[in-house]
Write an enzyme that holds these catalytic residues in place. Sequence first.
Site, PDB file in Angstrom:
ATOM      1  N   ASP A   1     -48.095  57.633 -19.412  1.00 51.35           N
ATOM      2  CA  ASP A   1     -48.954  57.107 -18.348  1.00 51.35           C
ATOM      3  C   ASP A   1     -49.016  55.590 -18.304  1.00 51.35           C
ATOM      4  OD1 ASP A   1     -50.289  56.549 -20.667  1.00 51.35           O
ATOM      5  OD2 ASP A   1     -51.753  58.170 -20.452  1.00 51.35           O
TER       6      ASP A   1
ATOM      7  N   GLU B   1     -44.623  64.489 -21.639  1.00 50.83           N
ATOM      8  CA  GLU B   1     -46.092  64.431 -21.767  1.00 50.83           C
ATOM      9  C   GLU B   1     -46.755  64.441 -20.379  1.00 50.83           C
ATOM     10  OE1 GLU B   1     -48.874  61.231 -23.419  1.00 50.83           O
ATOM     11  OE2 GLU B   1     -48.381  62.318 -25.233  1.00 50.83           O
TER      12      GLU B   1
ATOM     13  N   GLU C   1     -54.421  54.412 -16.672  1.00 53.08           N
ATOM     14  CA  GLU C   1     -53.492  55.479 -17.071  1.00 53.08           C
ATOM     15  C   GLU C   1     -53.692  56.797 -16.318  1.00 53.08           C
ATOM     16  OE1 GLU C   1     -55.082  53.482 -19.202  1.00 53.08           O
ATOM     17  OE2 GLU C   1     -53.516  52.450 -20.332  1.00 53.08           O
TER      18      GLU C   1
ATOM     19  N   HIS D   1     -58.111  49.741 -28.152  1.00 56.81           N
ATOM     20  CA  HIS D   1     -57.410  48.817 -27.249  1.00 56.81           C
ATOM     21  C   HIS D   1     -57.604  49.117 -25.768  1.00 56.81           C
ATOM     22  CE1 HIS D   1     -54.279  51.633 -25.927  1.00 56.81           C
ATOM     23  NE2 HIS D   1     -54.426  52.178 -27.105  1.00 56.81           N
TER      24      HIS D   1
ATOM     25  N   ARG E   1     -58.429  49.433 -21.899  1.00 56.06           N
ATOM     26  CA  ARG E   1     -58.932  48.475 -20.897  1.00 56.06           C
ATOM     27  C   ARG E   1     -60.357  48.784 -20.444  1.00 56.06           C
ATOM     28  NH1 ARG E   1     -53.655  47.652 -19.964  1.00 56.06           N
ATOM     29  NH2 ARG E   1     -53.095  45.561 -19.296  1.00 56.06           N
TER      30      ARG E   1
ATOM     31  N   HIS F   1     -54.895  45.462 -32.226  1.00 55.35           N
ATOM     32  CA  HIS F   1     -53.870  45.434 -31.173  1.00 55.35           C
ATOM     33  C   HIS F   1     -53.582  43.995 -30.760  1.00 55.35           C
ATOM     34  CE1 HIS F   1     -52.077  46.222 -27.197  1.00 55.35           C
ATOM     35  NE2 HIS F   1     -51.985  47.495 -27.508  1.00 55.35           N
TER      36      HIS F   1
HETATM   37  C1  UD1 Z   1     -50.370  49.606 -22.725  1.00 54.27           C
HETATM   38  C2  UD1 Z   1     -50.517  50.847 -21.846  1.00 54.27           C
HETATM   39  C3  UD1 Z   1     -51.500  51.831 -22.482  1.00 54.27           C
HETATM   40  C4  UD1 Z   1     -51.114  52.153 -23.911  1.00 54.27           C
HETATM   41  C5  UD1 Z   1     -50.985  50.857 -24.677  1.00 54.27           C
HETATM   42  C6  UD1 Z   1     -50.541  51.153 -26.084  1.00 54.27           C
HETATM   43  C7  UD1 Z   1     -50.287  50.394 -19.442  1.00 54.27           C
HETATM   44  C8  UD1 Z   1     -50.988  50.178 -18.167  1.00 54.27           C
HETATM   45  N1  UD1 Z   1     -51.054  50.519 -20.544  1.00 54.27           N
HETATM   46  O1  UD1 Z   1     -51.593  48.908 -22.705  1.00 54.27           O
HETATM   47  O2  UD1 Z   1     -51.480  53.026 -21.754  1.00 54.27           O
HETATM   48  O3  UD1 Z   1     -52.137  52.932 -24.492  1.00 54.27           O
HETATM   49  O4  UD1 Z   1     -50.018  50.022 -24.031  1.00 54.27           O
HETATM   50  O5  UD1 Z   1     -50.698  50.075 -26.913  1.00 54.27           O
HETATM   51  O6  UD1 Z   1     -49.089  50.464 -19.477  1.00 54.27           O
HETATM   52  N2  UD1 Z   1     -48.851  42.334 -26.709  1.00 54.27           N
HETATM   53  C9  UD1 Z   1     -48.052  41.543 -27.506  1.00 54.27           C
HETATM   54  N3  UD1 Z   1     -47.031  42.144 -28.205  1.00 54.27           N
HETATM   55  C10 UD1 Z   1     -46.813  43.473 -28.180  1.00 54.27           C
HETATM   56  C11 UD1 Z   1     -47.642  44.285 -27.382  1.00 54.27           C
HETATM   57  C12 UD1 Z   1     -48.649  43.702 -26.647  1.00 54.27           C
HETATM   58  O7  UD1 Z   1     -48.221  40.341 -27.576  1.00 54.27           O
HETATM   59  O8  UD1 Z   1     -45.886  43.939 -28.852  1.00 54.27           O
HETATM   60  C13 UD1 Z   1     -49.953  41.705 -25.939  1.00 54.27           C
HETATM   61  C14 UD1 Z   1     -49.414  40.841 -24.799  1.00 54.27           C
HETATM   62  O9  UD1 Z   1     -50.223  39.708 -24.694  1.00 54.27           O
HETATM   63  C15 UD1 Z   1     -49.637  41.731 -23.577  1.00 54.27           C
HETATM   64  C16 UD1 Z   1     -50.900  42.462 -23.969  1.00 54.27           C
HETATM   65  O10 UD1 Z   1     -50.761  42.710 -25.361  1.00 54.27           O
HETATM   66  O11 UD1 Z   1     -49.801  40.966 -22.416  1.00 54.27           O
HETATM   67  C17 UD1 Z   1     -51.181  43.724 -23.223  1.00 54.27           C
HETATM   68  O12 UD1 Z   1     -50.067  44.605 -23.209  1.00 54.27           O
HETATM   69  P1  UD1 Z   1     -49.913  45.677 -22.010  1.00 54.27           P
HETATM   70  O13 UD1 Z   1     -48.698  46.503 -22.262  1.00 54.27           O
HETATM   71  O14 UD1 Z   1     -49.998  44.973 -20.698  1.00 54.27           O
HETATM   72  O15 UD1 Z   1     -51.210  46.554 -22.124  1.00 54.27           O
HETATM   73  P2  UD1 Z   1     -51.772  47.461 -23.293  1.00 54.27           P
HETATM   74  O16 UD1 Z   1     -53.243  47.221 -23.299  1.00 54.27           O
HETATM   75  O17 UD1 Z   1     -51.014  47.271 -24.539  1.00 54.27           O
HETATM   76  N1  UDP Z   2     -50.024  53.147 -34.409  1.00 57.43           N
HETATM   77  C1  UDP Z   2     -49.207  52.349 -35.208  1.00 57.43           C
HETATM   78  N2  UDP Z   2     -49.749  51.227 -35.782  1.00 57.43           N
HETATM   79  C2  UDP Z   2     -51.048  50.867 -35.596  1.00 57.43           C
HETATM   80  C3  UDP Z   2     -51.864  51.686 -34.763  1.00 57.43           C
HETATM   81  C4  UDP Z   2     -51.313  52.815 -34.179  1.00 57.43           C
HETATM   82  O1  UDP Z   2     -48.037  52.652 -35.405  1.00 57.43           O
HETATM   83  O2  UDP Z   2     -51.462  49.839 -36.156  1.00 57.43           O
HETATM   84  C5  UDP Z   2     -49.422  54.339 -33.775  1.00 57.43           C
HETATM   85  C6  UDP Z   2     -50.195  55.634 -33.862  1.00 57.43           C
HETATM   86  O3  UDP Z   2     -49.845  56.366 -35.008  1.00 57.43           O
HETATM   87  C7  UDP Z   2     -49.802  56.362 -32.582  1.00 57.43           C
HETATM   88  C8  UDP Z   2     -49.508  55.244 -31.616  1.00 57.43           C
HETATM   89  O4  UDP Z   2     -49.356  54.066 -32.386  1.00 57.43           O
HETATM   90  O5  UDP Z   2     -48.616  57.107 -32.740  1.00 57.43           O
HETATM   91  C9  UDP Z   2     -50.643  55.089 -30.642  1.00 57.43           C
HETATM   92  O6  UDP Z   2     -50.470  53.911 -29.933  1.00 57.43           O
HETATM   93  P1  UDP Z   2     -51.652  53.228 -29.138  1.00 57.43           P
HETATM   94  O7  UDP Z   2     -52.962  53.536 -29.794  1.00 57.43           O
HETATM   95  O8  UDP Z   2     -51.258  51.799 -28.972  1.00 57.43           O
HETATM   96  O9  UDP Z   2     -51.524  53.899 -27.703  1.00 57.43           O
HETATM   97  P2  UDP Z   2     -52.079  55.241 -27.034  1.00 57.43           P
HETATM   98  O10 UDP Z   2     -51.667  56.402 -27.866  1.00 57.43           O
HETATM   99  O11 UDP Z   2     -53.557  55.078 -26.909  1.00 57.43           O
HETATM  100  O12 UDP Z   2     -51.428  55.219 -25.690  1.00 57.43           O
END
Ligand code: UD1
Ligand code: UDP
Length: 384
Positions: A95, A117, A131, A212, A214, A244
């Site tokens: 999602d 999924e 999502e 994490h 939103r 995160h």
């Molecule tokens: C995204 C997904 C959410 C998922 C989550 C898992 C969408 C809309 N949301 O949200 O469904 O649960 O990922 O974590 O797609 N960032 C880094 N390095 C990284 C990852 C993230 O710096 O490796 C920072 C960046 O500043 C980025 C911010 O995190 O702009 C947000 O990342 P983004 O993918 O936009 O949203 P998530 O909240 O991570």
């Molecule tokens: N996870 C990880 N390191 C962390 C926290 C979570 O590898 O520090 C793994 C966790 O085991 C799961 C996945 O990340 O498999 C979940 O990711 P996240 O919580 O970012 O996203 P969501 O599942 O809510 O979309």
Amino acid sequence: MKVLSLFGTRPEGIKMAPLVQALADAEGVQSIVCTTGQHRQMLDQVLQLFDIRVDHDLDVMLPGQTLNGLFARLMGRVDALLEEVQPDCVLVHGDTSTATACSLAAFHRRIPIGHVEAGLRTGDLSQPFPEEMNRRVVDVMGNWLFAPTLASRANLLQENLQGRIHVTGNTVIDALELALRKLDARPELSASLAARYPWLDASRKLVLVTGHRRENFGAGFQQICAGLARLAQRDDVQIVYPVHLNPQVRNVVIGSLSEHANIYLIDPLDYLDFVWFMRRAYLILTDSGGVQEEAPHLGKPVLVMRDTTERPEAVSAGTVRLVGTDSTRIVQAVGSFIDDAALYQRVARSVNPYGDGQASARIIAALQGRPFVEFNPQSVTAPR
Ligand code: UD1
Ligand code: UDP
């Protein structure tokens, strides 16, 4: 059959990894792997762990990216990739913005879409945001809807999406089993992980936290932090929170909790380390989706800091409880599990409603039109 797998975030990487591994070995399949790079650091460690060779990296992430900015970059770059690769079908997961933009780009080009999924729903477009909208839109466009459970299939049937649903189990259990097997096969790995975190205190109960979402930004995270600060006053617990990388999360969490001696704020953990931490944890406090599926498989109680969940199976089984983000409710819920050993024992039992480690094999059989037995949680005989 040329299959293009597209993913970009940490959870997508973890849940697509076993499928991509299986596709690489599948007869009659030419597997092409593309990461959108929606997450940079958090995804790259997953690719390394599962030894995934990436054919295309769209490198879309910008620090502090907005949903619309991200979506716009995704659409342009995925379209160019589809023009170049000309796949017979694309596979997307879950999602995220990556899944939605990639599906829409494929749909516009009339390329069939497999949605891994499929069918998870809360019924509320604002939770999780965005999502819940993303997953509904992808399901409408999907040609193969890989529902992990019977409940997700029922959601899809309610939306008249019959005829394209396959109940496969969730690939997260395939991934978790791969990680557990790696840890179990190499005891020196667990020893080196333990050495990496020498401050872990075996005399205290480990409360592992992730958060994490939103819809929790702002008041929700302030409440969560207030609750953790109160919990940290107990001298029988130790709180570990891998934070995160989203700056909207980090600024609040680090700003309000970094001074607490009993709260360990650490960088996001690599998947193997996180699995090791989950195993060690007494209980887990989270708003994550994937963790709600993994922890029950490990027999760990999960308190979910959300008001609703799209994963009702473990709630029904009793290992997952919704506690919302109210600080008092969080403190009371964790306290009741620590103080009431009988309650803890009732809840901390291994149930595995989400998969049997065979989801990837079923997905490939469905793609190839081969017969297979759908996932049935009743047939899971040996959860961990
Ligand atoms: C995204 C997904 C959410 C998922 C989550 C898992 C969408 C809309 N949301 O949200 O469904 O649960 O990922 O974590 O797609 N960032 C880094 N390095 C990284 C990852 C993230 O710096 O490796 C920072 C960046 O500043 C980025 C911010 O995190 O702009 C947000 O990342 P983004 O993918 O936009 O949203 P998530 O909240 O991570
Ligand atoms: N996870 C990880 N390191 C962390 C926290 C979570 O590898 O520090 C793994 C966790 O085991 C799961 C996945 O990340 O498999 C979940 O990711 P996240 O919580 O970012 O996203 P969501 O599942 O809510 O979309």
